[in-house]
Design a protein around this motif. Sequence first.
Motif, PDB file in Angstrom:
ATOM      1  N   PRO A   4       0.804  -1.229   0.000  1.00 28.57           N
ATOM      2  CA  PRO A   4       0.000   0.000   0.000  1.00 28.57           C
ATOM      3  C   PRO A   4       0.832   1.272   0.000  1.00 28.57           C
ATOM      4  O   PRO A   4       0.389   2.305  -0.496  1.00 28.57           O
ATOM      5  CB  PRO A   4      -0.823  -0.121   1.291  1.00 28.57           C
ATOM      6  N   LEU A   5       2.072   1.186   0.538  1.00 26.36           N
ATOM      7  CA  LEU A   5       2.927   2.380   0.565  1.00 26.36           C
ATOM      8  C   LEU A   5       3.554   2.658  -0.785  1.00 26.36           C
ATOM      9  O   LEU A   5       4.026   3.760  -1.044  1.00 26.36           O
ATOM     10  CB  LEU A   5       4.040   2.209   1.603  1.00 26.36           C
ATOM     11  N   PHE A   6       3.573   1.624  -1.662  1.00 23.35           N
ATOM     12  CA  PHE A   6       4.282   1.770  -2.924  1.00 23.35           C
ATOM     13  C   PHE A   6       3.387   1.640  -4.149  1.00 23.35           C
ATOM     14  O   PHE A   6       3.846   1.788  -5.264  1.00 23.35           O
ATOM     15  CB  PHE A   6       5.387   0.703  -3.024  1.00 23.35           C
ATOM     16  N   GLU A   7       2.102   1.346  -3.960  1.00 22.39           N
ATOM     17  CA  GLU A   7       1.266   1.063  -5.113  1.00 22.39           C
ATOM     18  C   GLU A   7       1.133   2.259  -6.049  1.00 22.39           C
ATOM     19  O   GLU A   7       0.851   2.090  -7.235  1.00 22.39           O
ATOM     20  CB  GLU A   7      -0.108   0.584  -4.646  1.00 22.39           C
ATOM     21  N   ARG A   8       1.319   3.478  -5.537  1.00 22.64           N
ATOM     22  CA  ARG A   8       1.238   4.663  -6.406  1.00 22.64           C
ATOM     23  C   ARG A   8       2.610   5.207  -6.778  1.00 22.64           C
ATOM     24  O   ARG A   8       2.708   6.237  -7.443  1.00 22.64           O
ATOM     25  CB  ARG A   8       0.418   5.753  -5.704  1.00 22.64           C
ATOM     26  N   ASP A   9       3.659   4.531  -6.322  1.00 21.27           N
ATOM     27  CA  ASP A   9       5.014   4.985  -6.634  1.00 21.27           C
ATOM     28  C   ASP A   9       5.441   4.343  -7.944  1.00 21.27           C
ATOM     29  O   ASP A   9       5.996   3.249  -7.972  1.00 21.27           O
ATOM     30  CB  ASP A   9       5.967   4.599  -5.495  1.00 21.27           C
ATOM     31  N   TRP A  10       5.169   5.007  -9.062  1.00 21.53           N
ATOM     32  CA  TRP A  10       5.436   4.418 -10.364  1.00 21.53           C
ATOM     33  C   TRP A  10       6.939   4.306 -10.639  1.00 21.53           C
ATOM     34  O   TRP A  10       7.381   3.431 -11.380  1.00 21.53           O
ATOM     35  CB  TRP A  10       4.754   5.224 -11.463  1.00 21.53           C
ATOM     36  N   THR A  11       7.758   5.181 -10.032  1.00 25.13           N
ATOM     37  CA  THR A  11       9.210   5.047 -10.224  1.00 25.13           C
ATOM     38  C   THR A  11       9.718   3.771  -9.554  1.00 25.13           C
ATOM     39  O   THR A  11      10.628   3.106 -10.070  1.00 25.13           O
ATOM     40  CB  THR A  11       9.950   6.267  -9.649  1.00 25.13           C
ATOM     41  N   GLU A  12       9.129   3.428  -8.423  1.00 27.50           N
ATOM     42  CA  GLU A  12       9.503   2.188  -7.748  1.00 27.50           C
ATOM     43  C   GLU A  12       9.123   0.977  -8.605  1.00 27.50           C
ATOM     44  O   GLU A  12       9.852  -0.013  -8.676  1.00 27.50           O
ATOM     45  CB  GLU A  12       8.808   2.115  -6.392  1.00 27.50           C
ATOM     46  N   ARG A  13       7.979   1.086  -9.271  1.00 31.92           N
ATOM     47  CA  ARG A  13       7.544   0.003 -10.151  1.00 31.92           C
ATOM     48  C   ARG A  13       8.522  -0.160 -11.323  1.00 31.92           C
ATOM     49  O   ARG A  13       8.853  -1.285 -11.715  1.00 31.92           O
ATOM     50  CB  ARG A  13       6.136   0.302 -10.689  1.00 31.92           C
ATOM     51  N   ILE A  14       8.993   0.938 -11.878  1.00 29.29           N
ATOM     52  CA  ILE A  14       9.978   0.879 -12.961  1.00 29.29           C
ATOM     53  C   ILE A  14      11.244   0.174 -12.483  1.00 29.29           C
ATOM     54  O   ILE A  14      11.783  -0.714 -13.149  1.00 29.29           O
ATOM     55  CB  ILE A  14      10.304   2.299 -13.478  1.00 29.29           C
ATOM     56  N   ASN A  15      11.716   0.574 -11.301  1.00 31.56           N
ATOM     57  CA  ASN A  15      12.929  -0.042 -10.756  1.00 31.56           C
ATOM     58  C   ASN A  15      12.734  -1.535 -10.534  1.00 31.56           C
ATOM     59  O   ASN A  15      13.638  -2.343 -10.799  1.00 31.56           O
ATOM     60  CB  ASN A  15      13.316   0.627  -9.436  1.00 31.56           C
ATOM     61  N   ALA A  30       1.850  -3.030 -16.250  1.00 31.70           N
ATOM     62  CA  ALA A  30       1.799  -2.509 -14.883  1.00 31.70           C
ATOM     63  C   ALA A  30       1.198  -1.111 -14.824  1.00 31.70           C
ATOM     64  O   ALA A  30       1.051  -0.542 -13.734  1.00 31.70           O
ATOM     65  CB  ALA A  30       3.199  -2.497 -14.276  1.00 31.70           C
ATOM     66  N   GLY A  31       0.859  -0.538 -15.995  1.00 28.69           N
ATOM     67  CA  GLY A  31       0.221   0.770 -16.030  1.00 28.69           C
ATOM     68  C   GLY A  31       1.163   1.939 -15.875  1.00 28.69           C
ATOM     69  O   GLY A  31       0.732   3.075 -15.645  1.00 28.69           O
TER      70      GLY A  31
END
Length: 218
Positions: free
Chosen positions: A132-143, A175-176
């Motif tokens: 939940p802390l990272f679901e909107r962190d798209w840069t984290e998803r890229i990494n 992943a959007g």
Amino acid sequence: MPAENPDPRVRTWSPVCRAVALLLGPYAEVVLHDPGTDRVLAIWNPMTPRAPGDPSLLGELDGIDPSAPDVYGPYEKLLPDGRRLSSVSAVLRDDAGKPAAVLCVNLDRGPLEQAAALLAGFAAPTAPRPEPLFERDWTERINDVVGGYVRDRGRPPERLTREDRLAVLAELDRAGVFAVRRAVPVVATALRISRSTAYSLLAELKQHPAGPTKEHHP
């Protein structure tokens, strides 16, 4: 340091043995052996009760070819208490080329292995990431996506093939990530490619959503 020893080999090699023992002590044992009698000549930082005059148990060295390597190891040895050693042996020859002494250095690997285990476990993740802390962190998803792909393939981003990059972009698209307006430049940086290349690959991906056609070889 061993007591005064009249053997000329000990007098000759004692400074070297003592220097190694001082540098690696107290975790290294340095032993000088007599290959003729198969006995210990001198010992520094002893790890076992053996002493000068005790059997070396090296075996015969008369059969060593003069052209053979004079340094052996590192190889593994075990002490009776279970400690693992990394050992190196060097054959010291006289002016005639015959083995005059054998110098052995036995390094206790225990402290090094304990330190490695401590460093490996220091601050290592022990719980799953709170999504939940990272679901909107798209840069984290890229990494996550790029870093995971790089680790799986075992090569850095700049060495990924065109097909690799298309596969990464497809996963990021699922992943959007590309719904975020500023995502493409960040993805290009992560993949070590130019923005124009990233946009070109994305355009190709939209034309072939299932991925690039692969050549089939018989």
